[in-house]
Design a protein around this motif. Structure first.
Motif, PDB file in Angstrom:
ATOM      1  N   ASP A   1       0.846  -1.203   0.000  1.00 21.91           N
ATOM      2  CA  ASP A   1       0.000   0.000   0.000  1.00 21.91           C
ATOM      3  C   ASP A   1       0.878   1.249   0.000  1.00 21.91           C
ATOM      4  O   ASP A   1       1.929   1.268   0.656  1.00 21.91           O
ATOM      5  CB  ASP A   1      -0.912   0.004   1.223  1.00 21.91           C
TER       6      ASP A   1
ATOM      7  N   THR B   1      -2.601  -0.236  -5.438  1.00 22.60           N
ATOM      8  CA  THR B   1      -3.837  -1.007  -5.455  1.00 22.60           C
ATOM      9  C   THR B   1      -3.753  -2.130  -6.479  1.00 22.60           C
ATOM     10  O   THR B   1      -2.861  -2.162  -7.321  1.00 22.60           O
ATOM     11  CB  THR B   1      -5.036  -0.110  -5.794  1.00 22.60           C
TER      12      THR B   1
ATOM     13  N   LEU C   1      -6.846  -2.317  -1.742  1.00 19.77           N
ATOM     14  CA  LEU C   1      -5.581  -2.259  -1.031  1.00 19.77           C
ATOM     15  C   LEU C   1      -5.347  -3.558  -0.264  1.00 19.77           C
ATOM     16  O   LEU C   1      -6.285  -4.277   0.081  1.00 19.77           O
ATOM     17  CB  LEU C   1      -5.584  -1.088  -0.050  1.00 19.77           C
TER      18      LEU C   1
END
Length: 419
Positions: free
Chosen positions: A269, A272, A278
């Motif tokens: 993260d 994505t 995420l």
């Protein structure tokens, strides 16, 4: 290949005649009385189909016939069991069409044969057709999509080789990073499509058959066990057992890397996945994937890296021992150029903390339990470059040369094994 011929035959039997469906007339609309809904919400991946350029990958590859015939096939199903058989059969037929394109047996259209993007965008468009189908009986749309995805990614396929032929099982990935550039391809997906079902000569003179799957770039599918479903049949004793496994993904510019270590954690993260999800983990706060089985913090490759790094053209092949860990007794991450230290917590492996690292960890964690002596690991390809500057053009000679060169070198790297 026999199972795929049976799949195509089943598709034809379920839908009348497949050839009759794959006509311009059939592509226009589902049969009268067949209910569809254009208001079904799309996920972030499917929504990218609104970019008109994505339709070109289907239309200019000869796969538009499958997309056009799929709604009619669905509408011919009379109950949930038939619907399951339809999506499985059409998924396998799409997979075979993607293989035929990649290996030059389906010359339709003007896009390069080795291009992995037609299979990706056609599959995605077919999932939209499936989502919009509203049968007059109860179905589980999510389960049908999962069944279709597995079949169209090669999970229903398997080795055909007889005695004396060695078996290599590999995985590649869909394109990703499509919000930045929707024309992107993934050279790992292209390479494994070219290799699936092919026989190669190994360094010891033996013959090996290669089988492959193409995995989605979606955390949810990994949480649902797609890696384990793909690899487990080839790690257990039996006719489908492999003699070598490796996952493959796109990695670094200008070089191949064999990853020495795969880490247990997700830590990518704010990057994505293809549905804008995420992982929940960062470099400072890594997390384990939901439902991940027991295993060490790091898994080491058992691939014959010494032999594989003998291949150096046109791209160098290197061993990457980099990891990031939280040392035992510490709280902050530390970068290590030479592998993890005892008792540390994984932050990222050589492939980072994204899904390329996770497929390596998941497949090789499973290998440790089911086939610990089997060679296995992860190969990163160079970044595929050469897309034309004009955003309306889908391909260019440089792009096609680079894609071909990467695929050919993947084959050469696998051929160095002695099994």
């Amino acid at each position: 290949m026999t199972c795929l011929r049976r799949a195509a035959g089943l598709a034809a039997a379920l839908t009348g005649t497949l050839a009759a469906l794959l006509t311009p007339a059939a592509a226009q609309a589902a049969p009268a009385g067949c209910r569809t809904s254009a208001t079904v919400p799309l996920d972030a991946e499917q929504a990218r189909l609104q970019d008109a350029r994505t339709a070109g990958f289907t239309e200019r590859s000869g796969l538009g016939e499958l997309l056009g015939g799929f709604p009619s096939a669905l509408c011919d199903a009379r109950n949930a069991r038939q619907a399951e058989r339809v999506v499985s059969a059409w998924g396998r037929t799409l997979w075979q069409a993607g293989l035929d394109r990649a290996q030059g047996r389906r010359p339709s259209g003007d896009l390069p044969a080795r291009d992995d993007r037609p299979l990706y965008w056609t599959r995605l468009a077919m999932t939209v057709r499936l989502a919009r189908w509203q049968p007059r009986f109860e179905v589980d749309h999510a389960a049908l999509r999962a069944r279709f995805e597995d079949a169209s990614r090669g999970l229903d396929d398997g080795f055909d080789s007889g005695p004396g032929v060695r078996r290599i099982f590999v995985s590649g990935f869909d394109p990703f990073g499509l919000d930045i550039e929707p024309r992107r391809a993934n050279p790992s997906g292209s390479a494994v499509l070219q290799l699936h079902g092919q026989r190669i000569t190994l360094a010891d003179g033996r013959t090996a058959e290669v089988r492959a799957v193409v995995l989605p770039v979606r955390y949810g599918d990994f949480d649902g066990g797609i890696v384990e479903r793909a690899f487990a049949p080839h790690l257990r004793p039996g006719r489908q057992s492999a003699d070598l496994i490796t996952s493959i993904s796109q990695g670094y510019p200008g070089k191949f890397t064999l990853e020495e270590w795969a880490g247990r954690a997700r830590s990518a993260d704010p990057a994505t996945d293809n549905v804008a999800a995420l992982s929940g983990g960062t470099n400072l706060h890594p997390v384990d994937a939901p439902g991940l089985g027991p295993g060490p913090q790091f898994v080491r490759t058992t691939l014959p890296t010494g032999a594989m790094t003998a291949v150096q053209q046109p791209f160098p092949v290197l061993v990457n021992a980099f990891v990031t860990e939280i040392p035992a007794g510490a709280t902050a991450p530390v970068f290590r150029p030479d592998g993890p230290t005892p008792g540390s917590r994984a932050v990222s492996g050589g492939g980072g903390g994204y899904l390329s690292n996770e497929v390596a960890y998941r497949s090789n964690r499973l290998r440790m339990f089911l086939a610990p002596d089997l060679p296995g690991g992860h190969l990163h390809t160079p970044v595929l470059t050469g897309l034309p500057a004009d955003p309306n053009l889908l391909t260019a000679p440089e792009f096609e040369r680079n894609e071909a060169a990467i695929g050919d070198e993947v084959r050469a790297i696998l051929s160095t094994a002695r099994l």
